[in-house]
Design an enzyme around this catalytic site. Sequence first.
Site, PDB file in Angstrom:
ATOM      1  CB  SER A  18       0.585   7.217  -5.669  1.00 31.76           C
ATOM      2  OG  SER A  18      -0.443   7.302  -4.730  1.00 31.76           O
TER       3      SER A  18
ATOM      4  CG  MET B 269      -1.878  -1.153   1.304  1.00 27.39           C
ATOM      5  SD  MET B 269      -3.117  -1.102   0.013  1.00 27.39           S
ATOM      6  CE  MET B 269      -4.079   0.288   0.530  1.00 27.39           C
ATOM      7  CB  CYS B 270       0.228   4.713  -1.080  1.00 29.29           C
ATOM      8  SG  CYS B 270       0.064   4.546  -2.869  1.00 29.29           S
ATOM      9  N   PRO B 271       2.613   4.520   1.168  1.00 30.37           N
ATOM     10  CG  PRO B 271       4.218   5.812   2.340  1.00 30.37           C
ATOM     11  CD  PRO B 271       2.970   4.954   2.528  1.00 30.37           C
TER      12      PRO B 271
END
Length: 70
Positions: free
Chosen positions: A43, A10-12
Amino acid sequence: MKTIDCLGDMCPIPILKTRKELKSLSSGDTVKVVTDHSCVLESVMSNFKKYDISYKEVINGVWEIFIVKP
C-alpha cells in the site's frame, strides 16, 4: 528521522498515519514506517509513488519502510 510504529495496524491505518506525518516534513526529510503486515508495504508503494521509498525486512515478517519527501 521520524518513526511511525504501525506494528499490528491493518490498512488503511498505516497509510493515514504516514500521510499525516509526511505533511509535516520538509523536502528531503525521511520517515520510517515499521510494520508487520506485507500489505502495508504494498500500500505504501502504491500510495506514495512520488516519494523515494526503500525498505528492508529487519526480522522475519517485520519491515522498515523509509520514505523520503521530495
